[in-house]
Design a protein around this motif. Structure first.
Motif, PDB file in Angstrom:
ATOM      1  N   LYS A  71      13.212  -0.357 -11.286  1.00  0.00           N
ATOM      2  CA  LYS A  71      12.557   0.718 -12.042  1.00  0.00           C
ATOM      3  C   LYS A  71      11.258   1.142 -11.337  1.00  0.00           C
ATOM      4  O   LYS A  71      11.012   2.331 -11.112  1.00  0.00           O
ATOM      5  N   THR A  72      10.452   0.144 -10.982  1.00  0.00           N
ATOM      6  CA  THR A  72       9.192   0.434 -10.291  1.00  0.00           C
ATOM      7  C   THR A  72       9.459   1.104  -8.945  1.00  0.00           C
ATOM      8  O   THR A  72       8.786   2.064  -8.570  1.00  0.00           O
ATOM      9  N   ALA A  73      10.450   0.598  -8.232  1.00  0.00           N
ATOM     10  CA  ALA A  73      10.773   1.164  -6.917  1.00  0.00           C
ATOM     11  C   ALA A  73      11.166   2.631  -7.046  1.00  0.00           C
ATOM     12  O   ALA A  73      10.732   3.480  -6.257  1.00  0.00           O
ATOM     13  N   MET A  74      11.952   2.948  -8.073  1.00  0.00           N
ATOM     14  CA  MET A  74      12.362   4.341  -8.261  1.00  0.00           C
ATOM     15  C   MET A  74      11.164   5.227  -8.610  1.00  0.00           C
ATOM     16  O   MET A  74      11.066   6.359  -8.135  1.00  0.00           O
ATOM     17  N   GLU A  75      10.256   4.696  -9.402  1.00  0.00           N
ATOM     18  CA  GLU A  75       9.044   5.471  -9.728  1.00  0.00           C
ATOM     19  C   GLU A  75       8.228   5.757  -8.466  1.00  0.00           C
ATOM     20  O   GLU A  75       7.705   6.861  -8.274  1.00  0.00           O
ATOM     21  N   LEU A  76       8.149   4.733  -7.615  1.00  0.00           N
ATOM     22  CA  LEU A  76       7.369   4.915  -6.381  1.00  0.00           C
ATOM     23  C   LEU A  76       8.069   5.871  -5.425  1.00  0.00           C
ATOM     24  O   LEU A  76       7.422   6.685  -4.759  1.00  0.00           O
ATOM     25  N   LEU A  77       9.392   5.791  -5.376  1.00  0.00           N
ATOM     26  CA  LEU A  77      10.122   6.719  -4.511  1.00  0.00           C
ATOM     27  C   LEU A  77       9.965   8.150  -5.018  1.00  0.00           C
ATOM     28  O   LEU A  77       9.858   9.094  -4.234  1.00  0.00           O
ATOM     29  N   GLU A  78       9.896   8.276  -6.331  1.00  0.00           N
ATOM     30  CA  GLU A  78       9.610   9.581  -6.941  1.00  0.00           C
ATOM     31  C   GLU A  78       8.234  10.075  -6.478  1.00  0.00           C
ATOM     32  O   GLU A  78       8.057  11.224  -6.077  1.00  0.00           O
ATOM     33  N   ARG A  79       7.302   9.183  -6.517  1.00  0.00           N
ATOM     34  CA  ARG A  79       5.920   9.535  -6.170  1.00  0.00           C
ATOM     35  C   ARG A  79       5.793   9.995  -4.723  1.00  0.00           C
ATOM     36  O   ARG A  79       4.979  10.864  -4.413  1.00  0.00           O
ATOM     37  N   VAL A  80       6.582   9.402  -3.830  1.00  0.00           N
ATOM     38  CA  VAL A  80       6.520   9.833  -2.420  1.00  0.00           C
ATOM     39  C   VAL A  80       7.587  10.891  -2.125  1.00  0.00           C
ATOM     40  O   VAL A  80       7.837  11.239  -0.960  1.00  0.00           O
ATOM     41  N   GLY A  81       8.216  11.396  -3.188  1.00  0.00           N
ATOM     42  CA  GLY A  81       9.114  12.544  -3.058  1.00  0.00           C
ATOM     43  C   GLY A  81      10.460  12.245  -2.424  1.00  0.00           C
ATOM     44  O   GLY A  81      11.042  13.085  -1.737  1.00  0.00           O
ATOM     45  N   ILE A  82      10.999  11.047  -2.668  1.00  0.00           N
ATOM     46  CA  ILE A  82      12.180  10.655  -1.932  1.00  0.00           C
ATOM     47  C   ILE A  82      13.211   9.926  -2.801  1.00  0.00           C
ATOM     48  O   ILE A  82      14.159   9.312  -2.311  1.00  0.00           O
ATOM     49  N   ALA A  83      13.061  10.046  -4.130  1.00  0.00           N
ATOM     50  CA  ALA A  83      13.933   9.318  -5.060  1.00  0.00           C
ATOM     51  C   ALA A  83      15.407   9.668  -4.849  1.00  0.00           C
ATOM     52  O   ALA A  83      16.284   8.825  -5.036  1.00  0.00           O
ATOM     53  N   ASN A  84      15.672  10.894  -4.415  1.00  0.00           N
ATOM     54  CA  ASN A  84      17.069  11.313  -4.226  1.00  0.00           C
ATOM     55  C   ASN A  84      17.733  10.665  -3.002  1.00  0.00           C
ATOM     56  O   ASN A  84      18.916  10.833  -2.765  1.00  0.00           O
ATOM     57  N   GLN A  85      16.950   9.909  -2.225  1.00  0.00           N
ATOM     58  CA  GLN A  85      17.512   9.229  -1.047  1.00  0.00           C
ATOM     59  C   GLN A  85      17.662   7.718  -1.291  1.00  0.00           C
ATOM     60  O   GLN A  85      17.948   6.963  -0.362  1.00  0.00           O
ATOM     61  N   ALA A  86      17.455   7.297  -2.528  1.00  0.00           N
ATOM     62  CA  ALA A  86      17.301   5.863  -2.827  1.00  0.00           C
ATOM     63  C   ALA A  86      18.450   4.986  -2.339  1.00  0.00           C
ATOM     64  O   ALA A  86      18.233   3.839  -1.950  1.00  0.00           O
TER      65      ALA A  86
END
Ligand code: ADP
Ligand code: MG
Length: 240
Positions: free
Chosen positions: A115-130
């Motif tokens: 969950k935290t990792a996805m939030e951080l990936l969102e923050r750096v604009g890259i959640a869609n590449q998770a």
């Protein structure tokens, strides 16, 4: 947040950090400039204790640098570091890369870490590449993942050592934008970079190093418009 007092470091006979004294208050963004070989990377590594020092003291958030053991692991977790080379784990997905340290070091549960990792990936604009692998991402995207990975440990300080130097020019700005966002959110940051635009816009303070010494410690405005030392004038003359 960072306090270095009279730090000296030698590699053999080479005196690479000379009486470095430096305080970085909470929330401040300090850009470290200086010619190649001036000791910028060694300073970052010393703050993170990746490199032992010969004399002097370094403290992070009031805690003197411990030499080893659990205390050292805790300190490393408090200090996030982003290097020129992103060093993501090639055989793990993007989200797994960001989850790894919290799960291993902080003993965070899988679900919470994800969950935290996805939030951080969102923050750096890259959640869609998770769910992709590092090799499927551009250099700029990989470096943004590396920033998210460092943030996953909830560091008190972030050190950046030339985070955009290995990137193709068109990818530099996306990484600088993420760093600018972090700065605006109040993160304490020490940033070694040659990106003068970033230094001018995002830095609260500029430190200029040469031959292992802090030669100037001033505002970006002052440094770029009225550098005091000959070495800083010479440096600016070569890069601007
Ligand atoms: P910068 O990051 O400003 O380019 P560094 O901190 O990497 O400078 O290096 C400072 C000096 O220390 C340089 O002269 C470099 O060659 C030397 N140096 C760095 N790392 C090592 C090492 N592991 N062993 C010996 N010399 C080193
Ligand atoms: Mg360096």
């Amino acid at each position: 947040m960072i306090k270095a007092s009279a730090v000296n470091k030698y590699f053999g006979d080479l005196h690479v950090l000379r009486e470095i004294t430096l305080e970085v208050p909470r929330g401040q963004v300090v850009v470290v400039l200086g010619p190649s070989g001036s000791g910028k990377s060694t300073l970052c590594r010393a703050i993170n204790r990746l490199e032992p020092i010969n004399s002097g003291e370094i403290a992070v958030d009031g805690v003197p640098l411990p030499a080893e053991g659990k205390a050292l692991a805790a300190l490393r977790a408090d200090v996030g570091m982003v290097f020129q080379s992103f060093n993501l784990f090639a055989h793990k997905t993007i989200v797994e890369n960001v989850m790894l340290a919290p799960v291993k070091v902080r003993k965070t549960g899988q679900a919470e870490a994800r969950k935290t990792a996805m939030e951080l990936l969102e923050r750096v604009g890259i959640a869609n590449q998770a769910d992709k692998y590092p090799a499927q991402l551009s250099g700029g995207q990989q470096q943004r993942v590396a920033i998210a990975r460092a943030l996953a440990m909830r560091p008190k300080v972030m050190l950046f050592d030339e985070p955009t130097s290995a990137l193709d020019p068109e990818m530099v700005q996306e990484v600088l934008d993420v760093m600018t966002g972090l700065a605006k959110d109040g993160m304490t940051m020490l940033v070694v970079t040659h990106e003068m635009g970033f230094a001018r816009r995002a830095a609260d303070r500029v430190i200029f190093m040469a031959d292992g010494e802090i030669v100037e410690d001033t505002t970006p405005e002052e440094f770029f418009t009225a550098p005091k030392s000959e070495r800083a004038k010479d440096f600016l003359g070569k890069i601007l």
